[in-house]
Write a protein that holds these residues in place. Structure first.
Motif, PDB file in Angstrom:
ATOM      1  N   PRO A   1      15.275 -67.352 -29.396  1.00  0.00           N
ATOM      2  CA  PRO A   1      16.593 -67.160 -29.579  1.00  0.00           C
ATOM      3  C   PRO A   1      16.712 -66.017 -30.512  1.00  0.00           C
ATOM      4  CG  PRO A   1      16.088 -69.005 -30.935  1.00  0.00           C
ATOM      5  CD  PRO A   1      14.849 -68.588 -30.121  1.00  0.00           C
ATOM      6  N   TYR A   2      18.039 -65.277 -30.377  1.00  0.00           N
ATOM      7  CA  TYR A   2      18.325 -64.278 -31.352  1.00  0.00           C
ATOM      8  C   TYR A   2      19.884 -64.845 -32.063  1.00  0.00           C
ATOM      9  CZ  TYR A   2      15.215 -61.048 -29.156  1.00  0.00           C
ATOM     10  OH  TYR A   2      14.096 -60.313 -28.659  1.00  0.00           O
ATOM     11  N   SER A   3      20.154 -64.412 -33.160  1.00  0.00           N
ATOM     12  CA  SER A   3      21.257 -65.147 -34.030  1.00  0.00           C
ATOM     13  C   SER A   3      22.663 -64.455 -33.468  1.00  0.00           C
ATOM     14  CB  SER A   3      21.139 -64.803 -35.486  1.00  0.00           C
ATOM     15  OG  SER A   3      20.779 -63.309 -35.599  1.00  0.00           O
ATOM     16  N   SER A   4      22.528 -63.213 -32.965  1.00  0.00           N
ATOM     17  CA  SER A   4      23.674 -62.586 -32.416  1.00  0.00           C
ATOM     18  C   SER A   4      23.534 -62.044 -30.906  1.00  0.00           C
ATOM     19  CB  SER A   4      24.133 -61.583 -33.392  1.00  0.00           C
ATOM     20  OG  SER A   4      23.504 -60.495 -33.336  1.00  0.00           O
ATOM     21  N   LYS A   5      24.835 -61.716 -30.319  1.00  0.00           N
ATOM     22  CA  LYS A   5      24.811 -61.183 -29.081  1.00  0.00           C
ATOM     23  C   LYS A   5      24.146 -59.847 -29.097  1.00  0.00           C
ATOM     24  CE  LYS A   5      27.524 -60.418 -24.853  1.00  0.00           C
ATOM     25  NZ  LYS A   5      28.950 -60.816 -24.316  1.00  0.00           N
ATOM     26  N   GLU A   6      24.575 -59.041 -30.227  1.00  0.00           N
ATOM     27  CA  GLU A   6      24.185 -57.510 -30.122  1.00  0.00           C
ATOM     28  C   GLU A   6      22.627 -57.541 -30.349  1.00  0.00           C
ATOM     29  OE1 GLU A   6      26.697 -59.248 -32.153  1.00  0.00           O
ATOM     30  OE2 GLU A   6      28.164 -58.103 -30.988  1.00  0.00           O
ATOM     31  N   GLU A   7      22.032 -58.580 -31.265  1.00  0.00           N
ATOM     32  CA  GLU A   7      20.722 -58.371 -31.351  1.00  0.00           C
ATOM     33  C   GLU A   7      19.985 -58.808 -30.132  1.00  0.00           C
ATOM     34  OE1 GLU A   7      17.450 -60.388 -34.655  1.00  0.00           O
ATOM     35  OE2 GLU A   7      19.363 -61.578 -33.906  1.00  0.00           O
ATOM     36  N   ALA A   8      20.355 -59.846 -29.219  1.00  0.00           N
ATOM     37  CA  ALA A   8      19.799 -60.195 -28.010  1.00  0.00           C
ATOM     38  C   ALA A   8      19.987 -59.023 -27.185  1.00  0.00           C
ATOM     39  CB  ALA A   8      20.731 -61.127 -27.452  1.00  0.00           C
TER      40      ALA A   8
ATOM     41  N   MET B   1      25.526 -73.587 -34.600  1.00  0.00           N
ATOM     42  CA  MET B   1      25.200 -72.109 -34.522  1.00  0.00           C
ATOM     43  C   MET B   1      24.911 -71.663 -33.082  1.00  0.00           C
ATOM     44  SD  MET B   1      22.662 -69.978 -36.708  1.00  0.00           S
ATOM     45  CE  MET B   1      21.272 -69.762 -35.738  1.00  0.00           C
ATOM     46  N   THR B   2      25.666 -70.738 -32.667  1.00  0.00           N
ATOM     47  CA  THR B   2      25.187 -70.367 -31.286  1.00  0.00           C
ATOM     48  C   THR B   2      23.715 -69.423 -31.170  1.00  0.00           C
ATOM     49  OG1 THR B   2      27.365 -70.191 -30.517  1.00  0.00           O
ATOM     50  CG2 THR B   2      25.989 -69.031 -29.310  1.00  0.00           C
ATOM     51  N   GLU B   3      22.892 -69.687 -30.282  1.00  0.00           N
ATOM     52  CA  GLU B   3      21.790 -68.797 -29.952  1.00  0.00           C
ATOM     53  C   GLU B   3      21.963 -68.077 -28.759  1.00  0.00           C
ATOM     54  OE1 GLU B   3      18.813 -71.730 -29.852  1.00  0.00           O
ATOM     55  OE2 GLU B   3      18.252 -71.307 -32.057  1.00  0.00           O
ATOM     56  N   TRP B   4      21.447 -66.805 -28.784  1.00  0.00           N
ATOM     57  CA  TRP B   4      21.521 -65.859 -27.746  1.00  0.00           C
ATOM     58  C   TRP B   4      20.209 -65.473 -27.249  1.00  0.00           C
ATOM     59  CZ3 TRP B   4      26.321 -64.391 -26.080  1.00  0.00           C
ATOM     60  CH2 TRP B   4      27.405 -64.792 -27.106  1.00  0.00           C
ATOM     61  N   TRP B   5      20.241 -65.362 -25.894  1.00  0.00           N
ATOM     62  CA  TRP B   5      18.694 -64.983 -25.102  1.00  0.00           C
ATOM     63  C   TRP B   5      18.963 -63.940 -24.595  1.00  0.00           C
ATOM     64  CZ3 TRP B   5      14.896 -68.602 -26.180  1.00  0.00           C
ATOM     65  CH2 TRP B   5      15.343 -69.625 -26.836  1.00  0.00           C
ATOM     66  N   TYR B   6      17.998 -63.120 -24.227  1.00  0.00           N
ATOM     67  CA  TYR B   6      17.843 -61.863 -23.356  1.00  0.00           C
ATOM     68  C   TYR B   6      17.051 -62.256 -22.142  1.00  0.00           C
ATOM     69  CZ  TYR B   6      17.152 -57.415 -21.427  1.00  0.00           C
ATOM     70  OH  TYR B   6      17.039 -56.201 -20.487  1.00  0.00           O
ATOM     71  N   ASN B   7      17.661 -62.266 -20.903  1.00  0.00           N
ATOM     72  CA  ASN B   7      17.156 -62.660 -19.568  1.00  0.00           C
ATOM     73  C   ASN B   7      16.036 -61.359 -19.270  1.00  0.00           C
ATOM     74  OD1 ASN B   7      16.332 -62.508 -16.728  1.00  0.00           O
ATOM     75  ND2 ASN B   7      17.520 -64.592 -16.900  1.00  0.00           N
ATOM     76  N   ASN B   8      14.913 -61.286 -19.166  1.00  0.00           N
ATOM     77  CA  ASN B   8      14.095 -59.869 -18.851  1.00  0.00           C
ATOM     78  C   ASN B   8      14.365 -59.908 -17.409  1.00  0.00           C
ATOM     79  OD1 ASN B   8      12.609 -59.115 -21.221  1.00  0.00           O
ATOM     80  ND2 ASN B   8      12.045 -61.354 -21.297  1.00  0.00           N
ATOM     81  N   LYS B   9      14.482 -60.953 -16.738  1.00  0.00           N
ATOM     82  CA  LYS B   9      14.599 -60.630 -15.037  1.00  0.00           C
ATOM     83  C   LYS B   9      15.831 -59.893 -14.746  1.00  0.00           C
ATOM     84  CE  LYS B   9      12.264 -63.445 -11.894  1.00  0.00           C
ATOM     85  NZ  LYS B   9      12.093 -64.393 -11.144  1.00  0.00           N
ATOM     86  N   THR B  10      16.888 -60.364 -15.502  1.00  0.00           N
ATOM     87  CA  THR B  10      18.347 -59.841 -14.894  1.00  0.00           C
ATOM     88  C   THR B  10      18.854 -58.608 -15.956  1.00  0.00           C
ATOM     89  OG1 THR B  10      19.471 -61.476 -15.975  1.00  0.00           O
ATOM     90  CG2 THR B  10      18.931 -61.849 -13.820  1.00  0.00           C
TER      91      THR B  10
ATOM     92  N   GLU C   1      22.290 -64.185 -22.549  1.00  0.00           N
ATOM     93  CA  GLU C   1      22.950 -65.393 -22.203  1.00  0.00           C
ATOM     94  C   GLU C   1      23.190 -66.129 -23.569  1.00  0.00           C
ATOM     95  OE1 GLU C   1      19.574 -67.067 -20.155  1.00  0.00           O
ATOM     96  OE2 GLU C   1      19.933 -65.912 -18.316  1.00  0.00           O
ATOM     97  N   GLU C   2      24.205 -66.900 -23.350  1.00  0.00           N
ATOM     98  CA  GLU C   2      24.736 -67.668 -24.633  1.00  0.00           C
ATOM     99  C   GLU C   2      24.020 -69.013 -24.519  1.00  0.00           C
ATOM    100  OE1 GLU C   2      28.673 -69.226 -27.033  1.00  0.00           O
ATOM    101  OE2 GLU C   2      28.878 -68.288 -25.300  1.00  0.00           O
ATOM    102  N   GLY C   3      23.042 -69.254 -25.240  1.00  0.00           N
ATOM    103  CA  GLY C   3      22.152 -70.476 -24.980  1.00  0.00           C
ATOM    104  C   GLY C   3      21.363 -70.202 -24.013  1.00  0.00           C
TER     105      GLY C   3
END
Length: 56
Positions: A27-34, A1-10, A14-16
Motif C-alpha cells: 500500500p501507499y499512503s496517498s493516491k499521488e504516491e500510488a 487511514m486509507t491505503e492506495w494501491w497501483y494495479n500493474n495490469k490495468t 485503487e482505493e483499498g
C-alpha cells in the motif's frame, strides 16, 4: 487511514485492495504516491542493482 494501491495490469490506482495481490503494488499512503508506483519500483531496482554491484 486509507491505503492506495497501483494495479500493474490495468495501470489504475485503487482505493483499498480491490484486485489480486499479484497484480498490485502497495500500500501507499496517498493516491499521488500510488500513481508514481512504476517510477518508485524502477528507482528501488536501480538502488538494489547498485548495492549488489558495490558488494561484489
Amino acid at each position: 487511514m486509507t491505503e492506495w494501491w497501483y494495479n500493474n495490469k490495468t495501470g489504475v490506482v485503487e482505493e483499498g485492495p480491490q484486485s489480486l495481490g499479484a497484480d498490485r503494488d502497495g500500500p501507499y499512503s496517498s493516491k499521488e504516491e500510488a500513481t508514481r508506483a512504476p517510477q518508485i519500483a524502477q528507482e528501488r531496482s536501480r538502488r538494489w542493482a547498485a548495492d549488489d554491484a558495490a558488494g561484489d
